[in-house]
Design a protein around this motif. Sequence first.
Motif, PDB file in Angstrom:
ATOM      1  N   ALA A 164       1.517  13.537  36.475  1.00 28.53           N
ATOM      2  CA  ALA A 164       0.699  13.968  35.450  1.00 28.53           C
ATOM      3  C   ALA A 164       0.974  15.297  35.363  1.00 28.53           C
ATOM      4  O   ALA A 164       0.683  15.835  34.211  1.00 28.53           O
ATOM      5  N   ARG A 165       0.897  16.057  36.381  1.00 31.83           N
ATOM      6  CA  ARG A 165       0.921  17.383  36.165  1.00 31.83           C
ATOM      7  C   ARG A 165       2.283  17.926  35.521  1.00 31.83           C
ATOM      8  O   ARG A 165       2.405  18.765  34.730  1.00 31.83           O
ATOM      9  N   HIS A 166       3.324  17.538  35.974  1.00 31.05           N
ATOM     10  CA  HIS A 166       4.687  17.571  35.380  1.00 31.05           C
ATOM     11  C   HIS A 166       5.167  16.903  34.500  1.00 31.05           C
ATOM     12  O   HIS A 166       6.129  17.402  33.346  1.00 31.05           O
ATOM     13  N   LEU A 167       4.698  15.839  33.944  1.00 33.19           N
ATOM     14  CA  LEU A 167       5.270  14.735  33.008  1.00 33.19           C
ATOM     15  C   LEU A 167       6.615  14.487  33.073  1.00 33.19           C
ATOM     16  O   LEU A 167       7.129  14.418  32.108  1.00 33.19           O
ATOM     17  N   ASN A 168       7.117  14.619  34.344  1.00 32.89           N
ATOM     18  CA  ASN A 168       8.535  14.304  34.648  1.00 32.89           C
ATOM     19  C   ASN A 168       8.653  13.677  36.080  1.00 32.89           C
ATOM     20  O   ASN A 168       8.322  14.285  36.853  1.00 32.89           O
ATOM     21  N   PHE A 169       9.012  12.600  35.784  1.00 35.74           N
ATOM     22  CA  PHE A 169       9.171  11.732  37.253  1.00 35.74           C
ATOM     23  C   PHE A 169      10.282  12.673  38.191  1.00 35.74           C
ATOM     24  O   PHE A 169       9.982  12.696  39.357  1.00 35.74           O
ATOM     25  N   SER A 170      11.254  13.031  37.677  1.00 34.32           N
ATOM     26  CA  SER A 170      12.331  13.872  38.719  1.00 34.32           C
ATOM     27  C   SER A 170      11.618  15.227  39.271  1.00 34.32           C
ATOM     28  O   SER A 170      11.639  15.518  40.317  1.00 34.32           O
ATOM     29  N   ARG A 171      11.027  15.956  38.473  1.00 33.20           N
ATOM     30  CA  ARG A 171      10.239  17.064  38.842  1.00 33.20           C
ATOM     31  C   ARG A 171       9.227  16.704  40.027  1.00 33.20           C
ATOM     32  O   ARG A 171       8.913  17.632  40.733  1.00 33.20           O
TER      33      ARG A 171
ATOM     34  N   LEU B  57       0.440  10.735  29.468  1.00 30.90           N
ATOM     35  CA  LEU B  57      -0.682   9.842  29.914  1.00 30.90           C
ATOM     36  C   LEU B  57      -1.265   9.060  28.933  1.00 30.90           C
ATOM     37  O   LEU B  57      -1.438   9.341  27.844  1.00 30.90           O
ATOM     38  N   THR B  58      -1.498   7.788  29.428  1.00 31.21           N
ATOM     39  CA  THR B  58      -2.410   6.820  28.462  1.00 31.21           C
ATOM     40  C   THR B  58      -3.804   7.352  28.388  1.00 31.21           C
ATOM     41  O   THR B  58      -4.219   8.195  29.373  1.00 31.21           O
ATOM     42  N   ILE B  59      -4.656   6.720  27.800  1.00 33.24           N
ATOM     43  CA  ILE B  59      -6.122   7.032  27.800  1.00 33.24           C
ATOM     44  C   ILE B  59      -6.544   6.745  29.021  1.00 33.24           C
ATOM     45  O   ILE B  59      -7.437   7.510  29.835  1.00 33.24           O
TER      46      ILE B  59
END
Length: 306
Positions: free
Chosen positions: A16-23, A60-62
């Motif tokens: 959720a912080r990076h909105l990136n799975f790899s990071r 993120l979804t609601i």
Amino acid sequence: MRGVTLRQIRVFVAVARHLNFSRAAEMLSLTPPAVTMQIRELETQVGLPLFDREGRNVSLTITGEYFLVYARKILATLKDAEDMVARFKKVETGRIVIGMVSTAQYFVPPLLGHFCKDHPGVEVSLTVGNRQTLLEQLQRNEVDLAVMGRPSRELATRAEPFAAHPLVFVSAPDHPLARLGHVPAQALAGYNFIVREPGSGTRAVLEAYFEKHGLTPHISMEMSGNETIKQAVMANMGVSLLSLHTLGLELSSGRLVVVDVEDTPVLRRWYMVNLLSKILSPPAEAFRYFMLEHAEDYLSQEFGQE
């Protein structure tokens, strides 16, 4: 949701912080497939998707946005419990999370290395972000201590100055400004400036300097890191205002020069910051005292203070 694990929550907060799975995987020292698996298992437990995935874009979804609020509360409460246990164990063991603005990464890690030699049982995590990011992390109890150049006036914090922080204008050696000697602030008008992103302390100092002298800088590039800015300045693409504490190698090698401009260096202070409402663990208190006692001498020896 009885099957939800702390591991899943930590992975969820990281994504959720990076909105990136790899990071997120890199930050957690996991593989991207392991992160994906943890998120899928968590979504199964929740019964609703937490992320929208469209190609490489993640949001993120609601449900995810609401779940993130509670996930952060869970991790913050767990951190408080860890700090309580550390107080019983005293300073020999425990975990510290230290946040720092990117400019501070040129001196905090070596100082931290000296601290860890004296306290080998202490586990340390470092996070780097701009000033606004660190203030948000302090507010969410994600970091114990933050090293920054401009503390918050909105948050109830303890901000303790520990060293002088000079900022200087720099250019490539063959830039026209570098050959003029001492120049008034007005001489900067008309030259291209390469600047940090909004929200960074360095950007705020630059804007305050130009406002003081009634100038409007011509911003040709905006970058989020000191290293990329230095590379652009060395390539003679413009001038920049940077912390003297980021410039040791470039100045000593002659790849950058300090431009002697009126009212510079701009002198600020480095601060150790923590929330007043947070009771620091013994390891965090020990590192705080270590920085207040030793950091200024280290910076003076390594970089000099103008």
